[in-house]
Scaffold this active site. Structure first.
Site, PDB file in Angstrom:
ATOM      1  CB  CYS A   1      -9.505   0.747  -1.672  1.00  0.00           C
ATOM      2  SG  CYS A   1      -8.440   0.042  -0.390  1.00  0.00           S
TER       3      CYS A   1
ATOM      4  CD  GLU B   1      -2.212   0.902  -1.588  1.00  0.00           C
ATOM      5  OE1 GLU B   1      -3.237   1.583  -1.810  1.00  0.00           O
ATOM      6  OE2 GLU B   1      -2.153   0.012  -0.713  1.00  0.00           O
TER       7      GLU B   1
ATOM      8  N   GLY C   1      -4.118  -3.940  -6.267  1.00  0.00           N
ATOM      9  CA  GLY C   1      -2.800  -4.254  -6.811  1.00  0.00           C
ATOM     10  C   GLY C   1      -2.588  -5.745  -6.984  1.00  0.00           C
TER      11      GLY C   1
ATOM     12  CB  CYS D   1      -2.109  -2.880  -2.732  1.00  0.00           C
ATOM     13  SG  CYS D   1      -3.005  -1.909  -3.973  1.00  0.00           S
TER      14      CYS D   1
ATOM     15  CG  HIS E   1      -3.091  -1.261 -10.105  1.00  0.00           C
ATOM     16  ND1 HIS E   1      -2.482  -1.357  -8.877  1.00  0.00           N
ATOM     17  CD2 HIS E   1      -4.399  -1.038  -9.863  1.00  0.00           C
ATOM     18  CE1 HIS E   1      -3.386  -1.203  -7.926  1.00  0.00           C
ATOM     19  NE2 HIS E   1      -4.559  -1.011  -8.501  1.00  0.00           N
TER      20      HIS E   1
ATOM     21  CD  GLN F   1      -5.733   3.622   0.955  1.00  0.00           C
ATOM     22  OE1 GLN F   1      -5.821   2.567   1.593  1.00  0.00           O
ATOM     23  NE2 GLN F   1      -4.749   3.832   0.097  1.00  0.00           N
TER      24      GLN F   1
END
Length: 278
Positions: free
Chosen positions: A75, A207, A219, A216, A158, A47
């Protein structure tokens, strides 16, 4: 155009190009973000994140862009990295990072690890969001032999599949189609988790907008929340990702999810932004 300083950071190998837009916007179009994120022709990252003015109540606004140019609401690993930067700038251990998903308080510990309060998970079908009303504890969605996943939002959507043997799951094959399944109108991050013990999970995440990453953070939070909802884990667990381990707690007192893990700066440099397509 003068050369622009940048920083390359990562949390457990989940890597970011960090740019500073607090003084003025840089013109980061989706095409330019994608070019910068390209690992062969650009700097390369999972990212691209930029620091922007936050206004009252927070120390910085964190904007998160995926390698395909789309924006992410949250994030966890990037938040930890930026919290460490702001703490170093201000000399304060506790800072607040504002994101599209809300304000995230963070604390930098003496060992350099960072805890971020990711807020409460959103568990309703409209909050994930899903395309139609249903119980988010078990979605009618197949992934090989795995039973339907549990879904929640940690500032981004998610879905977590619980599998008996993570090594047997072809994540790179299943991930792209599941990310874009019609059930997820905003696409979704797809996690595959193996419960090793009530306080230890293994996790790999596909992702949205980025593909497979070494870690993640949001996540990992979603995996612990969904595992606890299914009766598979307690409220605290170590989540083992390909890049390392995160400590996750779904706090009973207020329902907030806390994530703790390391951050690192890989290198710093300068780039000619005009050399990348607008």
């Amino acid at each position: 155009m003068p050369l622009l300083p940048f920083r390359k950071m990562h949390g457990l190998g989940n890597d970011f190009v960090v740019l500073d837009e607090r003084a003025a916007p840089l013109g980061l179009t989706p095409a330019r973000v994608a070019a910068l994120a390209d690992r062969r022709r650009g700097i390369g990252c999972d990212q691209l994140v930029s620091l922007e003015p936050a206004g009252a109540g927070a120390d910085v606004f964190l904007r998160i862009r995926n390698p395909d140019g789309s924006e992410a609401g949250a994030c966890g690993n990037a938040t930890r990295c930026v919290a460490a930067l702001i703490a170093a700038e201000t000399g304060r251990r506790r800072v607040v990072v504002r994101t599209l998903a809300g304000d995230l308080p963070a604390e930098v510990h003496p060992d350099g690890s960072v805890t971020v309060d990711m807020g409460p998970p959103r568990l309703g079908w409209q909050e994930v969001p899903l395309a139609e009303p249903m119980d988010t504890l078990r979605l009618p969605l197949a992934a090989g032999a795995a039973e339907g996943p549990a879904a929640c939002s940690m500032g981004n959507p998610h879905a977590t599949f619980f599998v008996p043997d993570l090594d047997a799951v072809p994540v790179a094959t299943l991930g792209p189609a599941l990310e874009r399944h019609p059930l997820f109108p905003e696409r979704a991050n797809i996690g595959f988790a193996q419960v090793l013990a009530p306080d230890r999970l293994r996790l790999v995440v596909w992702e949205r907008g980025a593909g497979m990453t070494l870690a993640c953070g949001s996540g990992a939070c979603a995996a612990l929340v969904n595992a606890h909802r299914r009766g598979l884990a307690g409220r605290r667990a170590t989540v083992v990702l390909p890049g390392g381990e995160l400590a996750i707690e779904w706090r009973a007192a207020d329902g907030h999810v806390l994530m703790t893990g390391p951050v690192a700066t890989a290198f710093t440099g300068q780039l000619d932004l005009a050399a990348y397509p607008a």
